[in-house]
Design an enzyme around this catalytic site. Structure first.
Site, mmCIF file in Angstrom:
data_model
loop_
_atom_site.group_PDB
_atom_site.id
_atom_site.type_symbol
_atom_site.label_atom_id
_atom_site.label_comp_id
_atom_site.label_asym_id
_atom_site.label_seq_id
_atom_site.Cartn_x
_atom_site.Cartn_y
_atom_site.Cartn_z
ATOM 1 N N GLY A 28 0.768 -1.097 0.005
ATOM 2 C CA GLY A 28 0.102 -0.093 -0.222
ATOM 3 C C GLY A 28 0.762 1.246 0.093
ATOM 4 N N ASN A 29 0.159 2.451 0.226
ATOM 5 C CA ASN A 29 1.112 3.695 0.545
ATOM 6 C C ASN A 29 0.409 4.447 1.499
ATOM 7 O OD1 ASN A 29 -0.999 5.646 -0.968
ATOM 8 N ND2 ASN A 29 -0.669 3.910 -2.706
ATOM 9 N N ARG A 30 0.936 5.669 1.733
ATOM 10 C CA ARG A 30 0.627 6.631 2.605
ATOM 11 C C ARG A 30 -0.689 7.599 2.478
ATOM 12 N NH1 ARG A 30 4.517 7.198 6.607
ATOM 13 N NH2 ARG A 30 6.517 5.968 6.351
ATOM 14 N N SER A 31 -0.975 7.544 1.211
ATOM 15 C CA SER A 31 -2.092 8.570 1.008
ATOM 16 C C SER A 31 -3.260 8.480 1.751
ATOM 17 C CB SER A 31 -2.653 8.282 -0.621
ATOM 18 O OG SER A 31 -3.552 9.219 -0.883
#
Ligand code: CTP
Length: 404
Positions: free
Chosen positions: A208-211
């Protein structure tokens, strides 16, 4: 400068109780609120509640407080009129200019922005009579928020719920901040992707990512306040649904692509604010991947995800559609941004510098809006809403210059 003056009109629906919370949010944030309930609404919430929560008398009929405030003054002096809930009957009266009580009189004398937050049964909302009344009100510059989908009175569910008071308050705040009556995105359908995709490795793990989705949600909120119909494609966000927004939930990049492609043919503007994973695991393990004693884990093979922004930019679903992308860069921000604008083929690219402590999850943002026509507009560090407004300003400018 005195407190902004808000008239809260309440018409007779069960959702009237939610207007108490809206009133509280308005007064606590420094607005002088005058509640104007209809006689029918007093069956749901009594005059004493409105008077106590607002600190002002709450009258229903034009002659009630004539000695203090002649009825025309209430509308004339307002900075904003918000009707929540607005029943089918209230929308009909407003659309036809009836003036048989204080609220309908107020609507005719108001020269400020007017927001209606309708709430009713799905059948009543969808009825051609109501839809025509809504269209009339919108054409005249009122902001009619689309009702939310969900549980209605009793057991039935569908479109017709009053959005969360907190989110109606957000719309009021945005409209008051802009201070102009004419919603410049009225009649436009905008599609916004927000959040970050998750690419599953197994049933419990993902890449995933931090958005956080906050920038995309700020774009959705501000677009509603400017009159747009908004479809928000939300990837793994934990934020409340903005009022008046059709929210489509997705998980992976492939699902996000599907949802965007489905919505795009009907969109005047597509904004890709989501952080879409460029790669996904080549294989998905149907069961949880277990560690084995004394063995190193097998490397994770990745494959490319489709580039949604490049795809919709190259293959416009609708003539004149404006496509906006985002670029998150850590180095050579401007050069990388210019190259990305060309590579992706979008009309506008919003470039911001990111790092662990910058931008992700924060309420603030700073960016440069690069345009395919060569303009580069810096937006100073500030609330994500301010950047959202600057993006809509560029979008509406493009529409105006195309029309010219
Ligand atoms: N985007 C997309 N589909 C992808 C990856 C990104 O639609 N598979 C969109 C994002 O929503 C964003 C823009 O493309 O609007 C920029 O994404 P970014 O990840 O910064 O660009 P990349 O093409 O991945 O470039 P790089 O990783 O080389 O920086």
């Amino acid at each position: 400068m005195g407190k902004p003056k808000v008239v809260l009109g309440v018409s007779g629906g069960i959702a009237a109780y939610k207007a108490c919370e809206l009133l509280r949010r308005l007064t606590e944030s420094g607005h002088d609120v005058r509640v104007v309930p209809t006689a029918a609404s007093l069956n749901f919430v009594g005059e004493a509640t409105w008077a106590a929560l607002s600190g002002n008398p709450a009258s229903t009929e034009v002659w009630e407080t004539v000695h203090e405030v002649p009825h025309v003054r209430i509308g004339q002096g307002a900075d904003l009129v918000v009707v929540a809930p607005a029943t089918a009957d209230m929308l009909a009266k407003a659309a036809h200019g009836l003036a048989d009580d204080l609220l309908t009189n107020t609507l005719l004398t108001a020269r400020c922005p007017v927001v209606f937050a309708p709430a009713m049964h799905t059948e009543m909302w969808e009825h051609p009579a109501t839809q025509e009344n809504v269209a009339t009100l919108r054409r005249r510059g009122a902001l009619v928020i689309e009702p939310a989908v969900g549980r209605l009175t009793g057991k039935d569910t569908g479109k017709g719920r009053l959005p969360d008071p907190e989110e109606i308050f957000e719309v009021c705040r945005q409209v008051l901040r802009r201070g102009v009556a004419a919603p410049d995105l009225a009649g436009r359908h905008v599609v916004i992707s927000a959040g970050g995709t998750r690419e599953p490795l197994d049933p419990v793990r993902f890449l995933g990512n931090r958005s956080s989705g906050k920038q995309g949600y700020a774009l959705a909120r501000t677009a509603v306040a400017r009159g747009a119909r908004v479809t928000l494609i939300a990837a793994n966000t934990a934020l409340a649904d903005p009022a008046g927004v059709d929210v489509v939930r997705v998980g992976t990049a492939v699902q996000l692509r599907e949802a965007v492609l489905k919505a795009a043919p009907d969109a005047d503007v597509v904004v890709m604010a989501a952080a879409v994973a460029d790669f996904r695991p080549a294989e998905y393990a149907g069961g949880k991947i277990k560690k084995k004693d004394g063995e190193d884990p097998a490397p994770v093979a990745l494959v490319r995800n489709p580039d949604v922004l490049a795809e919709i930019s190259a293959d416009r679903a609708r003539e004149g559609q404006v496509v906006v992308g985002f670029a998150a860069e850590t180095d050579d921000v401007l050069d990388n941004g210019r190259a990305k604008l060309r590579r992706k083929g979008c009309d506008l690219l919003v470039v911001n510098e990111v790092g662990e402590a910058r931008t992700f999850g924060s309420e603030e943002n700073e960016a440069i809006i690069l345009s395919s026509d060569g303009s580069e507009i810096p937006v100073p560090y500030g609330p994500k809403e301010a950047l959202a407004e600057a993006i809509w300003d560029q979008v509406t400018q493009r529409y105006m210059s195309r029309r010219a």
